[in-house]
Design a protein around this motif. Sequence first.
Motif, PDB file in Angstrom:
ATOM      1  N   ASN A   1       0.886  -1.184   0.145  1.00 20.41           N
ATOM      2  CA  ASN A   1      -0.044  -0.007   0.128  1.00 20.41           C
ATOM      3  C   ASN A   1       1.055   1.311   0.126  1.00 20.41           C
ATOM      4  OD1 ASN A   1      -2.328  -1.223   0.138  1.00 20.41           O
ATOM      5  ND2 ASN A   1      -1.986  -1.887   2.184  1.00 20.41           N
ATOM      6  N   GLY A   2       2.009   1.306  -0.592  1.00 19.93           N
ATOM      7  CA  GLY A   2       2.987   2.503  -0.708  1.00 19.93           C
ATOM      8  C   GLY A   2       3.422   2.911   0.855  1.00 19.93           C
ATOM      9  N   TRP A   3       3.404   1.889   1.796  1.00 17.87           N
ATOM     10  CA  TRP A   3       3.779   1.967   2.992  1.00 17.87           C
ATOM     11  C   TRP A   3       2.898   2.694   3.905  1.00 17.87           C
ATOM     12  CZ3 TRP A   3       7.797  -1.617   4.193  1.00 17.87           C
ATOM     13  CH2 TRP A   3       8.630  -1.792   3.215  1.00 17.87           C
ATOM     14  N   HIS A   4       1.701   3.201   3.330  1.00 14.61           N
ATOM     15  CA  HIS A   4       0.803   4.164   4.129  1.00 14.61           C
ATOM     16  C   HIS A   4      -0.404   3.720   3.861  1.00 14.61           C
ATOM     17  CE1 HIS A   4      -0.699   7.384   6.279  1.00 14.61           C
ATOM     18  NE2 HIS A   4      -1.195   7.885   5.059  1.00 14.61           N
ATOM     19  N   PRO A   5      -1.241   2.674   4.554  1.00 14.34           N
ATOM     20  CA  PRO A   5      -2.874   2.349   3.995  1.00 14.34           C
ATOM     21  C   PRO A   5      -3.720   3.476   4.089  1.00 14.34           C
ATOM     22  CG  PRO A   5      -1.916   1.031   5.669  1.00 14.34           C
ATOM     23  CD  PRO A   5      -0.739   1.935   5.585  1.00 14.34           C
ATOM     24  N   THR A   6      -4.702   3.926   3.186  1.00 12.45           N
ATOM     25  CA  THR A   6      -5.497   4.951   3.187  1.00 12.45           C
ATOM     26  C   THR A   6      -6.993   4.326   2.878  1.00 12.45           C
ATOM     27  OG1 THR A   6      -4.878   5.148   0.790  1.00 12.45           O
ATOM     28  CG2 THR A   6      -3.928   6.535   2.310  1.00 12.45           C
ATOM     29  N   ASP A   7      -7.852   5.108   2.468  1.00 14.98           N
ATOM     30  CA  ASP A   7      -9.215   4.786   2.356  1.00 14.98           C
ATOM     31  C   ASP A   7      -9.661   4.146   1.035  1.00 14.98           C
ATOM     32  OD1 ASP A   7      -9.382   5.738   4.673  1.00 14.98           O
ATOM     33  OD2 ASP A   7     -10.839   7.491   4.255  1.00 14.98           O
ATOM     34  N   ILE A   8     -10.579   3.647   0.994  1.00 13.67           N
ATOM     35  CA  ILE A   8     -11.457   2.979  -0.345  1.00 13.67           C
ATOM     36  C   ILE A   8     -12.718   3.360  -0.427  1.00 13.67           C
ATOM     37  CG2 ILE A   8     -11.957   0.640  -1.583  1.00 13.67           C
ATOM     38  CD1 ILE A   8      -9.235   1.318  -2.107  1.00 13.67           C
ATOM     39  N   HIS A   9     -13.245   3.865  -1.607  1.00 11.65           N
ATOM     40  CA  HIS A   9     -14.592   4.429  -1.834  1.00 11.65           C
ATOM     41  C   HIS A   9     -15.428   3.487  -2.705  1.00 11.65           C
ATOM     42  CE1 HIS A   9     -17.452   7.676  -0.939  1.00 11.65           C
ATOM     43  NE2 HIS A   9     -17.740   7.499  -1.802  1.00 11.65           N
ATOM     44  N   VAL A  10     -16.701   3.348  -2.459  1.00 10.84           N
ATOM     45  CA  VAL A  10     -17.351   2.308  -3.253  1.00 10.84           C
ATOM     46  C   VAL A  10     -18.638   3.088  -3.646  1.00 10.84           C
ATOM     47  CG1 VAL A  10     -18.705   0.073  -3.664  1.00 10.84           C
ATOM     48  CG2 VAL A  10     -16.618   0.168  -2.284  1.00 10.84           C
ATOM     49  N   ARG A  11     -18.941   3.118  -5.013  1.00 10.83           N
ATOM     50  CA  ARG A  11     -20.183   3.592  -5.716  1.00 10.83           C
ATOM     51  C   ARG A  11     -20.935   2.631  -6.361  1.00 10.83           C
ATOM     52  NH1 ARG A  11     -17.358   9.189  -7.709  1.00 10.83           N
ATOM     53  NH2 ARG A  11     -17.628  10.619  -5.995  1.00 10.83           N
ATOM     54  N   ILE A  12     -22.246   2.478  -6.214  1.00 13.70           N
ATOM     55  CA  ILE A  12     -23.233   1.575  -6.730  1.00 13.70           C
ATOM     56  C   ILE A  12     -23.975   2.489  -7.836  1.00 13.70           C
ATOM     57  CG2 ILE A  12     -24.820  -0.227  -6.398  1.00 13.70           C
ATOM     58  CD1 ILE A  12     -22.355  -0.780  -5.222  1.00 13.70           C
ATOM     59  N   TYR A  13     -24.087   1.816  -8.944  1.00 15.79           N
ATOM     60  CA  TYR A  13     -24.919   2.617  -9.759  1.00 15.79           C
ATOM     61  C   TYR A  13     -26.146   1.592 -10.356  1.00 15.79           C
ATOM     62  CZ  TYR A  13     -20.877   5.434 -10.395  1.00 15.79           C
ATOM     63  OH  TYR A  13     -19.643   6.485 -10.268  1.00 15.79           O
ATOM     64  N   GLY A  14     -27.174   2.173 -10.642  1.00 19.89           N
ATOM     65  CA  GLY A  14     -28.542   1.537 -10.906  1.00 19.89           C
ATOM     66  C   GLY A  14     -28.179   0.613 -12.266  1.00 19.89           C
ATOM     67  N   ALA A  15     -28.868  -0.379 -12.439  1.00 16.54           N
ATOM     68  CA  ALA A  15     -28.848  -1.423 -13.549  1.00 16.54           C
ATOM     69  C   ALA A  15     -29.294  -0.347 -14.677  1.00 16.54           C
ATOM     70  CB  ALA A  15     -29.825  -2.373 -13.245  1.00 16.54           C
ATOM     71  N   GLU A  16     -29.901   0.570 -14.662  1.00 17.21           N
ATOM     72  CA  GLU A  16     -30.707   1.410 -15.980  1.00 17.21           C
ATOM     73  C   GLU A  16     -29.441   2.065 -16.623  1.00 17.21           C
ATOM     74  OE1 GLU A  16     -30.664   4.283 -12.508  1.00 17.21           O
ATOM     75  OE2 GLU A  16     -31.264   2.004 -12.844  1.00 17.21           O
TER      76      GLU A  16
END
Length: 774
Positions: free
Chosen positions: A360-375
């Motif tokens: 992680n480049g020696w420095h852990p950071t955040d992850i972000h998740v986005r969900i988009y609709g099937a349409e």
Amino acid sequence: MLEMKNQSWGEDYFFESSPSEPVRRFRLAGQQAIKLRLKAGDKLCIVSQDKVQNCELIVLDSQGKSAPELLDPRKPVAALAIQQQLQQNGSAADKLRNQLASWQLDATHLEQVLSVSGSEAANFKAISDLTVVVAAAGAKMAVDEQNPVTEVDITITYADQTECPLPEPLGPIKTELRIPRASARTYEVKKGEWIQIIDVSGKQCSDFVAFDKQALDQGIEIPLDATSTRTVIGLSNPVPGLHSRFLGTDLLSMVEVVQDTVGRHDSFLLACTPKYYDDSGYFGHISCTENFNRVLAPFGIKPRAGWPAINLFFNTAIDASGAVFMDEPWSRAGDYVLFRADRDLVCASSACPDDIDPANGWHPTDIHVRIYGAEQQFPRAIAHRTTSEELPRMTKASGFHSRTSELTKKFIDYAGYWVATEYNGWGANAEYLACRERVAVLDLSALRKFEVVGPDAVAFLQYVLTQNVSRMAIGEIAHSAICLETGGMIDDGTIFRMGEQAYRWICGAEYTGVWMREKAQQKGFKVSIRNATEQLDNLAVQGPKSRELLSEIVWTSDSQPSVEKLKWFHFTIGRLGGPTGIPVMISRTGYTGELGYEVWCHPDDSPTVWDAVWQAGQAYDIAPMGFDALDILRIEAGLSMADHEFSHDITPFEAGTGFSVPLNSKQEDFIGRAALARQTPESRDKLVGMILEGGDAAAHGDHVYNGRFPVGIVTSATYSPLMGKQIAMVRIAPDFAHIGTRLEVGKLDGQQKRLAGQVVKLPFYDPKREKLLS
């Protein structure tokens, strides 16, 4: 199959943020516009990549009224380039018109714009909160013009920003969640929904696991399975395109990889485990496995000592000895992978806690998740970078794609464009035969086109190309290499002489344009080098009937040669169907060894050009042609290809293109000339042909042996339907390159299996080029 890196807002502008400073970078494509918001004190910088493209800025205050004085004290002017674009027909004009309408901008706003010259970097500082629309606008370029509308780079430096900004959403967000460093979260998605997993700050790994929701409801665990995936798709990791599916343990697809801005992950290792940290002496260190066990427990999923996962952004690979190694991730802030769920899923994502190695480049950071609709609908794309510093570029589709995609779904990413490999109902063999016997059409729009214009155009091209362009006539085309100082090739292509000091360079690599600009600047040549690739599509019409076909549908004026009279390696300007038809350029060129032409047009006109060629071609039993058939044709014709016959350490003489290096007749110095002159003919490796015995195939990279030791290498190989034999292009040490020499291609370890063959002269097909020149 993909193309981009830190975030995209579609195909026209790209975004990247910096985790260490309050800066956002954008790349704005030609004939496009972008809307940006600035606060007081924010700085805006606009730079034309080719130092030619101008921009126009519409500045709005908080009430949506024109207020250019909030950004620059200079007197505003009426928009010129924007109006030129809006007054035309075509997709770019329609899109800009719709954008301005959606931003509630009308003709009054176009009366007060800031005009930015492309010759120098333009720097602004907002004195109040404002909105600015930046437009790299202009009229579309005709095929006989050399004024493409090109891209610009935009940088915003924020006066006050403490955290790394997320990329703009790909579309309307259904839901999103943040995964703090060293933790994991679960989420559910329905079949058809989209999952975007974003590396917030860069260099942060994220393990991804998923389960069939319906099976879980019945007490059955069907998780993603890397072994099943690799076995079925034949790749270590899926990529957007044909090989895009991650499978479950039931061998059915669970998620599809749609976009990938990194291309460097693994699915052959476990998520980090307690054992890994214990063995390293970090007892009690939190792990992704423990985080997964905790968040998956409420779903009745049994804990594991180690979780097989898709290790997104994890930079691991396997070397030639089979050893697994790792290094810092390639991902940058805003990079992402976009999945589409193929069934209802329970998913879990982690922000890896590993801080004891480069994972992680020696420095852990955040992850972000986005969900988009099937349409929603998002195109498949892969990220590429022309240089390591620039913003990513996503896979593009040419103007012919609306027609080719109706005939096949077999596309690969080639040089940043989607190209068909073969067509349904035809296949490589039938497409090959159509080209050899009748006529075939091939989308070659992935070739790069650069307009080279200016008072020093001839002198500049004499310096950077091996070919003697000063001897070319207007309307003539020549093949040339581009070499490093060492004599090794970085590209080859064709140079079109459009005017006295005006040329068009057609080549394979985007980087060639960057390199040419650098050389022009270093030497002070007065020349502009502008990328016209997105303003020019080209359709190869190849085969014995190609002249008859095009003669029926292309009109030329009395001042231009007709298709019937067009000489080899020359071009003409005409119109489709008659004097009022679509403008086209026809060149007698190709990559098949057959009589053939290329039809050049604006992408807006590509569907109409395809339809005209296709309809007229029915009388000749025309076939579409993919790159699999093209490879057979070009090998039979002995034509070189990048990263096969030539590379940065192979000279044109060794690549079989020494004819493009006229050392005797070209007196001017050019890059690589001294190195090429030092290489005597007797010392050069030779590119020759080899006809193999039996049905076993050779492959690129196989060594060619004389006894125990190798004396050469296979650069390209295929089965020749015409000859009924396996053939290969091989680069051989001069002592063994004589016609008739018997050698062997090594398979397995090179010693256990050998394919016998004989050296022959290239090309295999039409050695006197009689068909090509007919």
